[in-house]
Write a protein that holds these residues in place. Structure first.
Motif, mmCIF file in Angstrom:
data_model
loop_
_atom_site.group_PDB
_atom_site.id
_atom_site.type_symbol
_atom_site.label_atom_id
_atom_site.label_comp_id
_atom_site.label_asym_id
_atom_site.label_seq_id
_atom_site.Cartn_x
_atom_site.Cartn_y
_atom_site.Cartn_z
ATOM 1 N N GLY A 27 0.833 -1.199 0.000
ATOM 2 C CA GLY A 27 0.000 0.000 0.000
ATOM 3 C C GLY A 27 0.868 1.249 0.000
ATOM 4 O O GLY A 27 1.942 1.271 0.594
ATOM 5 N N GLU A 28 0.407 2.269 -0.665
ATOM 6 C CA GLU A 28 1.125 3.539 -0.752
ATOM 7 C C GLU A 28 0.130 4.676 -0.527
ATOM 8 O O GLU A 28 -1.070 4.508 -0.745
ATOM 9 C CB GLU A 28 1.777 3.692 -2.127
ATOM 10 C CG GLU A 28 2.758 2.590 -2.455
ATOM 11 C CD GLU A 28 3.183 2.598 -3.915
ATOM 12 O OE1 GLU A 28 2.794 3.530 -4.643
ATOM 13 O OE2 GLU A 28 3.869 1.664 -4.321
ATOM 14 N N ARG A 29 0.611 5.817 -0.103
ATOM 15 C CA ARG A 29 -0.202 7.020 0.105
ATOM 16 C C ARG A 29 -1.441 6.728 0.950
ATOM 17 O O ARG A 29 -2.571 6.871 0.509
ATOM 18 C CB ARG A 29 -0.596 7.651 -1.216
ATOM 19 C CG ARG A 29 0.578 8.298 -1.926
ATOM 20 C CD ARG A 29 0.105 9.135 -3.068
ATOM 21 N NE ARG A 29 -0.103 8.262 -4.228
ATOM 22 C CZ ARG A 29 -0.688 8.614 -5.336
ATOM 23 N NH1 ARG A 29 -1.172 9.818 -5.483
ATOM 24 N NH2 ARG A 29 -0.816 7.793 -6.328
ATOM 25 N N ASP A 30 -1.221 6.299 2.164
ATOM 26 C CA ASP A 30 -2.310 6.037 3.121
ATOM 27 C C ASP A 30 -3.332 5.025 2.612
ATOM 28 O O ASP A 30 -4.522 5.137 2.870
ATOM 29 C CB ASP A 30 -3.013 7.333 3.515
ATOM 30 C CG ASP A 30 -2.082 8.310 4.218
ATOM 31 O OD1 ASP A 30 -1.170 7.827 4.932
ATOM 32 O OD2 ASP A 30 -2.261 9.523 4.067
ATOM 33 N N GLY A 31 -2.873 4.050 1.862
ATOM 34 C CA GLY A 31 -3.741 2.988 1.388
ATOM 35 C C GLY A 31 -4.585 3.326 0.179
ATOM 36 O O GLY A 31 -5.418 2.526 -0.231
ATOM 37 N N VAL A 33 -3.387 3.872 -2.881
ATOM 38 C CA VAL A 33 -2.749 3.269 -4.051
ATOM 39 C C VAL A 33 -2.039 2.008 -3.596
ATOM 40 O O VAL A 33 -1.523 1.943 -2.485
ATOM 41 C CB VAL A 33 -1.737 4.262 -4.680
ATOM 42 C CG1 VAL A 33 -1.048 3.647 -5.867
ATOM 43 C CG2 VAL A 33 -2.416 5.559 -5.061
ATOM 44 N N CYS A 34 -2.006 1.009 -4.446
ATOM 45 C CA CYS A 34 -1.264 -0.206 -4.111
ATOM 46 C C CYS A 34 -0.465 -0.659 -5.326
ATOM 47 O O CYS A 34 -0.694 -0.208 -6.445
ATOM 48 C CB CYS A 34 -2.197 -1.307 -3.625
ATOM 49 S SG CYS A 34 -3.263 -1.996 -4.889
ATOM 50 N N SER A 35 0.459 -1.572 -5.078
ATOM 51 C CA SER A 35 1.256 -2.123 -6.177
ATOM 52 C C SER A 35 1.654 -3.551 -5.843
ATOM 53 O O SER A 35 1.693 -3.948 -4.690
ATOM 54 C CB SER A 35 2.498 -1.274 -6.423
ATOM 55 O OG SER A 35 3.343 -1.320 -5.292
ATOM 56 N N VAL A 36 1.927 -4.299 -6.892
ATOM 57 C CA VAL A 36 2.401 -5.677 -6.771
ATOM 58 C C VAL A 36 3.726 -5.748 -7.510
ATOM 59 O O VAL A 36 3.824 -5.309 -8.654
ATOM 60 C CB VAL A 36 1.398 -6.679 -7.391
ATOM 61 C CG1 VAL A 36 1.929 -8.089 -7.327
ATOM 62 C CG2 VAL A 36 0.048 -6.581 -6.714
ATOM 63 N N SER A 37 4.735 -6.301 -6.872
ATOM 64 C CA SER A 37 6.044 -6.412 -7.495
ATOM 65 C C SER A 37 6.001 -7.385 -8.666
ATOM 66 O O SER A 37 5.414 -8.463 -8.576
ATOM 67 C CB SER A 37 7.070 -6.896 -6.462
ATOM 68 O OG SER A 37 8.294 -7.203 -7.086
ATOM 69 N N SER A 38 6.627 -6.994 -9.768
ATOM 70 C CA SER A 38 6.683 -7.893 -10.928
ATOM 71 C C SER A 38 7.611 -9.074 -10.674
ATOM 72 O O SER A 38 7.600 -10.046 -11.418
ATOM 73 C CB SER A 38 7.125 -7.128 -12.176
ATOM 74 O OG SER A 38 8.397 -6.561 -11.967
#
Length: 65
Positions: A27-31, A33-38
């Motif tokens: 999670g990024e920016r207080d939840g 935005v999120c991302s999954v590592s390639s």
């Protein structure tokens, strides 16, 4: 009573779901935005088992639209 070909399809789907449960979603920016590592091995296994593109799955796991 289930054909062997159907059993293998069921096992493949179950294995993919189990790999999906092991994905690391950051999670990024207080939840907001999120991302999954390639590089996530579970994402690779999930995509391989279901025959989907890794980049597309990586995108759609983190975007609603």
């Amino acid at each position: 009573g289930v054909k062997e070909s159907h059993q293998m399809t069921i096992f493949r789907i179950i294995a993919a779901i189990l790999h999906l449960g092991n994905l690391e979603i950051q999670g990024e920016r207080d939840g907001e935005v999120c991302s999954v590592s390639s590089e996530d091995e579970h994402l690779s296994s999930f995509c391989s088992l279901l025959g989907v593109e890794q980049s597309q799955m990586q995108h759609w796991l983190c975007h609603r639209k």
